[in-house]
Design a protein around this motif. Sequence first.
Motif, PDB file in Angstrom:
ATOM      1  N   LEU A 189       0.690  -1.360  -0.155  1.00 51.62           N
ATOM      2  CA  LEU A 189      -0.046   0.060  -0.060  1.00 51.62           C
ATOM      3  C   LEU A 189       0.996   1.209   0.078  1.00 51.62           C
ATOM      4  CD1 LEU A 189      -2.763   1.331  -0.099  1.00 51.62           C
ATOM      5  CD2 LEU A 189      -2.842   0.969   2.541  1.00 51.62           C
ATOM      6  N   ARG A 190       2.058   1.340   0.611  1.00 54.87           N
ATOM      7  CA  ARG A 190       2.979   2.612   0.630  1.00 54.87           C
ATOM      8  C   ARG A 190       3.207   2.706  -0.584  1.00 54.87           C
ATOM      9  NH1 ARG A 190       6.728   0.677   5.346  1.00 54.87           N
ATOM     10  NH2 ARG A 190       6.034  -1.260   4.500  1.00 54.87           N
ATOM     11  N   ALA A 191       3.666   1.758  -1.332  1.00 54.81           N
ATOM     12  CA  ALA A 191       4.245   1.979  -2.672  1.00 54.81           C
ATOM     13  C   ALA A 191       3.182   2.335  -3.657  1.00 54.81           C
ATOM     14  CB  ALA A 191       4.866   0.424  -3.257  1.00 54.81           C
ATOM     15  N   CYS A 192       1.916   1.753  -3.404  1.00 53.45           N
ATOM     16  CA  CYS A 192       0.866   2.281  -4.242  1.00 53.45           C
ATOM     17  C   CYS A 192       0.300   3.463  -4.098  1.00 53.45           C
ATOM     18  CB  CYS A 192      -0.348   1.193  -4.060  1.00 53.45           C
ATOM     19  SG  CYS A 192      -1.714   1.026  -5.248  1.00 53.45           S
ATOM     20  N   VAL A 193       0.479   4.155  -3.053  1.00 49.92           N
ATOM     21  CA  VAL A 193       0.121   5.569  -2.467  1.00 49.92           C
ATOM     22  C   VAL A 193       1.001   6.310  -3.327  1.00 49.92           C
ATOM     23  CG1 VAL A 193       0.247   7.332  -0.676  1.00 49.92           C
ATOM     24  CG2 VAL A 193      -1.019   5.039  -0.166  1.00 49.92           C
ATOM     25  N   LYS A 194       2.241   6.152  -3.400  1.00 55.66           N
ATOM     26  CA  LYS A 194       3.116   7.012  -4.198  1.00 55.66           C
ATOM     27  C   LYS A 194       2.821   6.989  -5.779  1.00 55.66           C
ATOM     28  CE  LYS A 194       6.659   6.325  -0.816  1.00 55.66           C
ATOM     29  NZ  LYS A 194       8.025   5.577  -0.613  1.00 55.66           N
ATOM     30  N   LYS A 195       1.899   5.937  -6.193  1.00 55.76           N
ATOM     31  CA  LYS A 195       1.597   5.993  -7.437  1.00 55.76           C
ATOM     32  C   LYS A 195       0.206   5.896  -7.985  1.00 55.76           C
ATOM     33  CE  LYS A 195       4.917   1.833  -8.023  1.00 55.76           C
ATOM     34  NZ  LYS A 195       5.021   0.431  -7.893  1.00 55.76           N
ATOM     35  N   GLY A 196      -0.442   6.791  -7.003  1.00 56.93           N
ATOM     36  CA  GLY A 196      -1.713   7.331  -7.474  1.00 56.93           C
ATOM     37  C   GLY A 196      -3.018   6.712  -6.736  1.00 56.93           C
ATOM     38  N   PHE A 197      -2.667   5.851  -5.634  1.00 55.26           N
ATOM     39  CA  PHE A 197      -3.788   5.226  -4.887  1.00 55.26           C
ATOM     40  C   PHE A 197      -4.690   6.302  -4.582  1.00 55.26           C
ATOM     41  CE2 PHE A 197      -5.822   3.941  -1.010  1.00 55.26           C
ATOM     42  CZ  PHE A 197      -6.242   2.722  -1.367  1.00 55.26           C
TER      43      PHE A 197
ATOM     44  N   CYS B 247     -11.905  -2.009  -0.394  1.00 52.29           N
ATOM     45  CA  CYS B 247     -11.110  -3.350   0.196  1.00 52.29           C
ATOM     46  C   CYS B 247      -9.938  -3.626  -0.584  1.00 52.29           C
ATOM     47  CB  CYS B 247     -11.830  -4.623  -0.014  1.00 52.29           C
ATOM     48  SG  CYS B 247     -13.378  -4.696   0.792  1.00 52.29           S
ATOM     49  N   VAL B 248      -8.644  -3.695   0.327  1.00 49.61           N
ATOM     50  CA  VAL B 248      -7.337  -3.939  -0.235  1.00 49.61           C
ATOM     51  C   VAL B 248      -6.837  -5.262   0.480  1.00 49.61           C
ATOM     52  CG1 VAL B 248      -6.867  -1.473  -0.831  1.00 49.61           C
ATOM     53  CG2 VAL B 248      -6.252  -2.253   1.449  1.00 49.61           C
ATOM     54  N   GLN B 249      -5.993  -5.630  -0.326  1.00 53.20           N
ATOM     55  CA  GLN B 249      -5.096  -6.822   0.072  1.00 53.20           C
ATOM     56  C   GLN B 249      -3.687  -6.393  -0.284  1.00 53.20           C
ATOM     57  OE1 GLN B 249      -7.302  -7.698  -2.925  1.00 53.20           O
ATOM     58  NE2 GLN B 249      -9.065  -7.253  -1.697  1.00 53.20           N
ATOM     59  N   GLU B 250      -2.655  -7.391   0.352  1.00 56.17           N
ATOM     60  CA  GLU B 250      -1.597  -7.354   0.307  1.00 56.17           C
ATOM     61  C   GLU B 250      -0.963  -5.801   0.466  1.00 56.17           C
ATOM     62  OE1 GLU B 250       1.981  -9.593  -2.443  1.00 56.17           O
ATOM     63  OE2 GLU B 250      -0.029  -9.164  -3.330  1.00 56.17           O
ATOM     64  N   THR B 251      -1.459  -5.520   1.668  1.00 61.58           N
ATOM     65  CA  THR B 251      -1.061  -4.044   2.202  1.00 61.58           C
ATOM     66  C   THR B 251       0.550  -4.049   2.544  1.00 61.58           C
ATOM     67  OG1 THR B 251      -1.862  -4.754   4.476  1.00 61.58           O
ATOM     68  CG2 THR B 251      -3.146  -3.493   3.071  1.00 61.58           C
ATOM     69  N   LYS B 252       1.015  -5.361   3.015  1.00 60.82           N
ATOM     70  CA  LYS B 252       2.642  -5.192   3.249  1.00 60.82           C
ATOM     71  C   LYS B 252       3.033  -4.194   4.209  1.00 60.82           C
ATOM     72  CE  LYS B 252       4.028  -7.568  -0.937  1.00 60.82           C
ATOM     73  NZ  LYS B 252       4.774  -7.401  -2.024  1.00 60.82           N
ATOM     74  N   LEU B 253       2.390  -4.130   5.206  1.00 61.97           N
ATOM     75  CA  LEU B 253       2.720  -2.916   6.620  1.00 61.97           C
ATOM     76  C   LEU B 253       2.240  -3.133   7.953  1.00 61.97           C
ATOM     77  CD1 LEU B 253      -0.028  -1.366   6.884  1.00 61.97           C
ATOM     78  CD2 LEU B 253       0.969   0.019   4.813  1.00 61.97           C
TER      79      LEU B 253
ATOM     80  N   SER C 163      -0.047  -1.196  -9.351  1.00 58.21           N
ATOM     81  CA  SER C 163       0.220  -2.455  -8.774  1.00 58.21           C
ATOM     82  C   SER C 163       0.353  -3.582  -9.675  1.00 58.21           C
ATOM     83  CB  SER C 163      -0.944  -2.900  -7.851  1.00 58.21           C
ATOM     84  OG  SER C 163      -0.963  -4.280  -7.649  1.00 58.21           O
ATOM     85  N   ASP C 164       0.594  -4.746  -9.594  1.00 61.09           N
ATOM     86  CA  ASP C 164       0.544  -5.678 -10.721  1.00 61.09           C
ATOM     87  C   ASP C 164      -0.853  -6.245 -10.922  1.00 61.09           C
ATOM     88  OD1 ASP C 164       0.860  -6.944  -8.095  1.00 61.09           O
ATOM     89  OD2 ASP C 164       1.782  -8.496  -8.729  1.00 61.09           O
ATOM     90  N   HIS C 165      -1.851  -6.060  -9.970  1.00 53.25           N
ATOM     91  CA  HIS C 165      -3.035  -6.173  -9.988  1.00 53.25           C
ATOM     92  C   HIS C 165      -3.963  -5.017 -10.467  1.00 53.25           C
ATOM     93  CE1 HIS C 165      -3.309 -10.367  -7.800  1.00 53.25           C
ATOM     94  NE2 HIS C 165      -1.929  -9.850  -7.297  1.00 53.25           N
ATOM     95  N   CYS C 166      -5.317  -4.998 -10.877  1.00 53.45           N
ATOM     96  CA  CYS C 166      -5.833  -3.695 -11.066  1.00 53.45           C
ATOM     97  C   CYS C 166      -7.140  -3.913 -10.275  1.00 53.45           C
ATOM     98  CB  CYS C 166      -6.354  -3.551 -12.366  1.00 53.45           C
ATOM     99  SG  CYS C 166      -7.653  -4.605 -13.218  1.00 53.45           S
ATOM    100  N   PRO C 167      -7.860  -2.881 -10.021  1.00 54.06           N
ATOM    101  CA  PRO C 167      -9.079  -2.877  -9.085  1.00 54.06           C
ATOM    102  C   PRO C 167     -10.265  -3.535 -10.097  1.00 54.06           C
ATOM    103  CG  PRO C 167      -8.135  -0.598  -9.253  1.00 54.06           C
ATOM    104  CD  PRO C 167      -7.470  -1.364 -10.119  1.00 54.06           C
ATOM    105  N   VAL C 168     -11.106  -4.066  -9.093  1.00 54.31           N
ATOM    106  CA  VAL C 168     -12.474  -4.643  -9.702  1.00 54.31           C
ATOM    107  C   VAL C 168     -13.485  -3.899  -8.566  1.00 54.31           C
ATOM    108  CG1 VAL C 168     -11.608  -6.874 -10.374  1.00 54.31           C
ATOM    109  CG2 VAL C 168     -12.240  -6.791  -7.859  1.00 54.31           C
ATOM    110  N   ILE C 169     -14.777  -3.977  -9.410  1.00 55.00           N
ATOM    111  CA  ILE C 169     -15.763  -3.172  -8.990  1.00 55.00           C
ATOM    112  C   ILE C 169     -17.058  -3.923  -8.878  1.00 55.00           C
ATOM    113  CG2 ILE C 169     -17.205  -0.978  -9.258  1.00 55.00           C
ATOM    114  CD1 ILE C 169     -13.378  -1.269 -10.216  1.00 55.00           C
ATOM    115  N   LEU C 170     -17.854  -3.859  -7.759  1.00 51.36           N
ATOM    116  CA  LEU C 170     -19.335  -4.100  -7.865  1.00 51.36           C
ATOM    117  C   LEU C 170     -20.253  -3.305  -7.511  1.00 51.36           C
ATOM    118  CD1 LEU C 170     -21.184  -6.664  -7.607  1.00 51.36           C
ATOM    119  CD2 LEU C 170     -20.627  -6.935  -5.147  1.00 51.36           C
ATOM    120  N   GLU C 171     -21.257  -3.034  -8.096  1.00 45.99           N
ATOM    121  CA  GLU C 171     -22.255  -2.103  -7.917  1.00 45.99           C
ATOM    122  C   GLU C 171     -23.525  -2.825  -7.586  1.00 45.99           C
ATOM    123  OE1 GLU C 171     -22.474   1.626  -9.932  1.00 45.99           O
ATOM    124  OE2 GLU C 171     -21.397   0.749 -11.544  1.00 45.99           O
ATOM    125  N   LEU C 172     -24.398  -2.516  -6.581  1.00 44.49           N
ATOM    126  CA  LEU C 172     -25.370  -3.273  -6.120  1.00 44.49           C
ATOM    127  C   LEU C 172     -26.547  -2.227  -6.151  1.00 44.49           C
ATOM    128  CD1 LEU C 172     -24.039  -5.404  -3.065  1.00 44.49           C
ATOM    129  CD2 LEU C 172     -24.772  -6.402  -5.176  1.00 44.49           C
TER     130      LEU C 172
END
Length: 251
Positions: free
Chosen positions: A11-19, A32-38, A240-249
């Motif tokens: 997450l710290r790296a992702c924040v530097k990349k526009g999170f 929700c986020v995964q692999e926060t690594k902190l 990230s090497d992943h991209c976000p996924v979205i659900l709308e209800l």
Amino acid sequence: MKLVSWNVNGLRACVKKGFLDYFHEMDADIFCVQETKLQEGQIDLDLEGYHQYWNYALKKGYSGTAVFTKEKPLSVSYGVGDENEQDEGRILTLEFDDLYLINVYTPNSQRDLARLGFRLDWEDRMRDYLIDLNKKKPLVLCGDLNVAHADIDLKNAKSNRGNSGFTDEERGKMTDLLDSGFVDSFRYFYPDTTDQYTWWSYMRNVREKNIGWRIDYFIVSKQLEDRLKDSQIHSHVMGSDHCPVILELHD
């Protein structure tokens, strides 16, 4: 109701990349986020209007999950009672009035499949946990589930057969889960759409060529089918090497 899930791979790296730009742009009800690594105290996110819940791994720079939600949950739980799961910070469950939200970072079987046995046992216990929750109220499961379910869910199915994340055993566990009363929301809307992926190797040009895997999901109880509005993959979002996924209800 809009929900976002993203394996940020640090997450710290992702924040530097526009999170944060993406976070505020989405204005999700639940993020929700995964692999926060902190660990606790290593980041201070000013997310006005959101309650923050974190499940840290004991090992530094490893695993970890977090949920940011506008509505305060009725309750929050960490793991499903297994000591190792809690050590790795892989599961967060939030209870709301009308549903459960489970944010998960499923363990990888590892390249040599050294952890496949652990992974399959984990899948069985996770399915039992979800089935028990589903008896109380419907649920939304999201996160990096570390499996491409069908051939359509990765670019090179034939050459990857039997590899970590695409073994018959792991795919079978996903089938078992869906057969237990749950729906893969993306395939609900787009059952035959190809070339839709959520993870790409860092190898050169792999993401540019869209040689990817769909291993990040929103899976919902069948009771929520009539509330499904859309499910999206934001493959254009970097960081990230992943991209976000979205659900709308529908509310």
